[in-house]
Design a protein around this motif. Sequence first.
Motif, PDB file in Angstrom:
ATOM      1  N   THR A   1      13.002   5.100  -1.028  1.00 30.29           N
ATOM      2  CA  THR A   1      12.343   3.833  -0.725  1.00 30.29           C
ATOM      3  C   THR A   1      11.038   4.075   0.015  1.00 30.29           C
ATOM      4  O   THR A   1      11.013   4.755   1.049  1.00 30.29           O
ATOM      5  N   ASP A   2       9.976   3.512  -0.506  1.00 26.58           N
ATOM      6  CA  ASP A   2       8.641   3.602   0.091  1.00 26.58           C
ATOM      7  C   ASP A   2       8.304   2.210   0.610  1.00 26.58           C
ATOM      8  O   ASP A   2       8.154   1.274  -0.175  1.00 26.58           O
ATOM      9  N   SER A   3       8.199   2.046   1.937  1.00 27.88           N
ATOM     10  CA  SER A   3       8.098   0.711   2.541  1.00 27.88           C
ATOM     11  C   SER A   3       6.734   0.437   3.161  1.00 27.88           C
ATOM     12  O   SER A   3       6.179   1.281   3.875  1.00 27.88           O
ATOM     13  N   TYR A   4       6.231  -0.788   2.924  1.00 23.15           N
ATOM     14  CA  TYR A   4       4.939  -1.224   3.458  1.00 23.15           C
ATOM     15  C   TYR A   4       5.126  -2.561   4.169  1.00 23.15           C
ATOM     16  O   TYR A   4       5.843  -3.438   3.675  1.00 23.15           O
ATOM     17  N   TYR A   5       4.456  -2.746   5.297  1.00 21.87           N
ATOM     18  CA  TYR A   5       4.688  -3.929   6.118  1.00 21.87           C
ATOM     19  C   TYR A   5       3.537  -4.098   7.109  1.00 21.87           C
ATOM     20  O   TYR A   5       2.602  -3.288   7.143  1.00 21.87           O
ATOM     21  N   ARG A   6       3.599  -5.177   7.908  1.00 17.60           N
ATOM     22  CA  ARG A   6       2.567  -5.506   8.905  1.00 17.60           C
ATOM     23  C   ARG A   6       1.169  -5.476   8.278  1.00 17.60           C
ATOM     24  O   ARG A   6       0.249  -4.834   8.803  1.00 17.60           O
ATOM     25  N   ALA A   7       1.024  -6.180   7.193  1.00 18.34           N
ATOM     26  CA  ALA A   7      -0.276  -6.228   6.517  1.00 18.34           C
ATOM     27  C   ALA A   7      -1.184  -7.257   7.168  1.00 18.34           C
ATOM     28  O   ALA A   7      -0.728  -8.276   7.671  1.00 18.34           O
ATOM     29  N   ARG A   8      -2.462  -6.973   7.147  1.00 12.71           N
ATOM     30  CA  ARG A   8      -3.450  -7.959   7.566  1.00 12.71           C
ATOM     31  C   ARG A   8      -4.676  -7.810   6.669  1.00 12.71           C
ATOM     32  O   ARG A   8      -4.892  -6.759   6.058  1.00 12.71           O
ATOM     33  N   THR A   9      -5.477  -8.857   6.604  1.00 10.19           N
ATOM     34  CA  THR A   9      -6.684  -8.839   5.781  1.00 10.19           C
ATOM     35  C   THR A   9      -7.875  -9.277   6.622  1.00 10.19           C
ATOM     36  O   THR A   9      -7.752 -10.150   7.479  1.00 10.19           O
ATOM     37  N   ASP A  10      -9.027  -8.655   6.367  1.00 14.84           N
ATOM     38  CA  ASP A  10     -10.245  -8.966   7.100  1.00 14.84           C
ATOM     39  C   ASP A  10     -11.423  -8.996   6.140  1.00 14.84           C
ATOM     40  O   ASP A  10     -11.515  -8.165   5.221  1.00 14.84           O
ATOM     41  N   ASP A  11     -12.331  -9.939   6.356  1.00 13.28           N
ATOM     42  CA  ASP A  11     -13.556  -9.983   5.567  1.00 13.28           C
ATOM     43  C   ASP A  11     -14.426  -8.772   5.895  1.00 13.28           C
ATOM     44  O   ASP A  11     -14.439  -8.299   7.035  1.00 13.28           O
ATOM     45  N   VAL A  12     -15.154  -8.286   4.898  1.00 13.45           N
ATOM     46  CA  VAL A  12     -16.056  -7.154   5.090  1.00 13.45           C
ATOM     47  C   VAL A  12     -17.492  -7.659   5.008  1.00 13.45           C
ATOM     48  O   VAL A  12     -18.064  -7.792   3.920  1.00 13.45           O
ATOM     49  N   GLY A  13     -18.071  -7.968   6.140  1.00 10.77           N
ATOM     50  CA  GLY A  13     -19.456  -8.400   6.204  1.00 10.77           C
ATOM     51  C   GLY A  13     -19.780  -9.511   5.230  1.00 10.77           C
ATOM     52  O   GLY A  13     -19.001 -10.438   5.018  1.00 10.77           O
ATOM     53  N   SER A  14     -20.953  -9.389   4.601  1.00  8.30           N
ATOM     54  CA  SER A  14     -21.401 -10.401   3.646  1.00  8.30           C
ATOM     55  C   SER A  14     -21.228  -9.945   2.210  1.00  8.30           C
ATOM     56  O   SER A  14     -21.778 -10.538   1.285  1.00  8.30           O
ATOM     57  N   THR A  15     -20.455  -8.873   2.016  1.00  7.40           N
ATOM     58  CA  THR A  15     -20.317  -8.294   0.680  1.00  7.40           C
ATOM     59  C   THR A  15     -19.324  -9.046  -0.202  1.00  7.40           C
ATOM     60  O   THR A  15     -19.307  -8.875  -1.409  1.00  7.40           O
ATOM     61  N   GLY A  16     -18.458  -9.831   0.438  1.00 14.73           N
ATOM     62  CA  GLY A  16     -17.405 -10.502  -0.315  1.00 14.73           C
ATOM     63  C   GLY A  16     -16.163  -9.656  -0.447  1.00 14.73           C
ATOM     64  O   GLY A  16     -15.162 -10.090  -1.020  1.00 14.73           O
ATOM     65  N   GLY A  17     -16.206  -8.437   0.084  1.00 13.19           N
ATOM     66  CA  GLY A  17     -15.043  -7.568   0.040  1.00 13.19           C
ATOM     67  C   GLY A  17     -14.021  -7.931   1.101  1.00 13.19           C
ATOM     68  O   GLY A  17     -14.305  -8.690   2.027  1.00 13.19           O
ATOM     69  N   VAL A  18     -12.815  -7.385   0.959  1.00 20.29           N
ATOM     70  CA  VAL A  18     -11.729  -7.621   1.908  1.00 20.29           C
ATOM     71  C   VAL A  18     -11.094  -6.290   2.274  1.00 20.29           C
ATOM     72  O   VAL A  18     -10.843  -5.457   1.397  1.00 20.29           O
ATOM     73  N   LEU A  19     -10.871  -6.076   3.557  1.00 21.02           N
ATOM     74  CA  LEU A  19     -10.183  -4.883   4.021  1.00 21.02           C
ATOM     75  C   LEU A  19      -8.713  -5.219   4.229  1.00 21.02           C
ATOM     76  O   LEU A  19      -8.369  -6.101   5.009  1.00 21.02           O
ATOM     77  N   VAL A  20      -7.840  -4.528   3.493  1.00 27.28           N
ATOM     78  CA  VAL A  20      -6.395  -4.713   3.618  1.00 27.28           C
ATOM     79  C   VAL A  20      -5.827  -3.546   4.415  1.00 27.28           C
ATOM     80  O   VAL A  20      -6.065  -2.385   4.085  1.00 27.28           O
ATOM     81  N   THR A  21      -5.097  -3.863   5.474  1.00 26.60           N
ATOM     82  CA  THR A  21      -4.475  -2.842   6.315  1.00 26.60           C
ATOM     83  C   THR A  21      -2.959  -3.032   6.281  1.00 26.60           C
ATOM     84  O   THR A  21      -2.472  -4.154   6.439  1.00 26.60           O
TER      85      THR A  21
END
Length: 218
Positions: free
Chosen positions: A137-157
């Motif tokens: 089992t490979d587990s992922y959790y505690r995700a958050r998302t943040d805007d990346v400047g004015s590029t329209g990109g999103v940083l997923v952690t």
Amino acid sequence: MARRALTAAAIAFTATATLLLTACGGSGTGKPDDIKGADTGAGSPSASATAASGSGRPDVSLPRDLRVTFDVTQPSDADHAAALENAKNYVLALNHGITAQDPEDPAYQFYSLGNATKYAKKQIQAWVNDEWTATGTDSYYRARTDDVGSTGGVLVTMCRDQSKFYGKNVKTKKVKYTEPSLDDYQQFRLLMAAPKGAQKTWKVLQIEVQGRVKECRR
């Protein structure tokens, strides 16, 4: 999912990420990460794990002895939600390539660009070269998302727990079990590029994996 202020490390990564987004991709490849359970060493299962190829998206289904789980909250922002969903699909595609033993697997290529494509290929190639596949089992959790400047990109952690994620020799089928330790906990930062032009899908442009993250312990 709260949009919290970025840490200093995340800001540095995001600054580089902004340049990459502006330039439509970077050229560095970086060294493949060690993956627990392989000598070269990478909630409920996502519905994406059983996505039908007839939908126009690649198959990212996994063998019955491998589960990839995501215990995350869907963002209310539509762009952030789409970015998070395809960050998850990229992780699924990476595992699909490992279990399919195919460094040219189309799944990770569909969900990535630039450095993230090179990263996935190197990771899968490392497993193939040493004759390992993945199980457990490979587990992922505690995700958050943040805007990346004015590029329209999103940083997923996201945090990752691989304490029950193991390597299995493709010839002998012997599983390489390991003792739980801080090495099991990682933090993934995935820079998601927004759909643009002919590109209709949020894709991972760059990935950064930090190991031995105490804050990710559960």
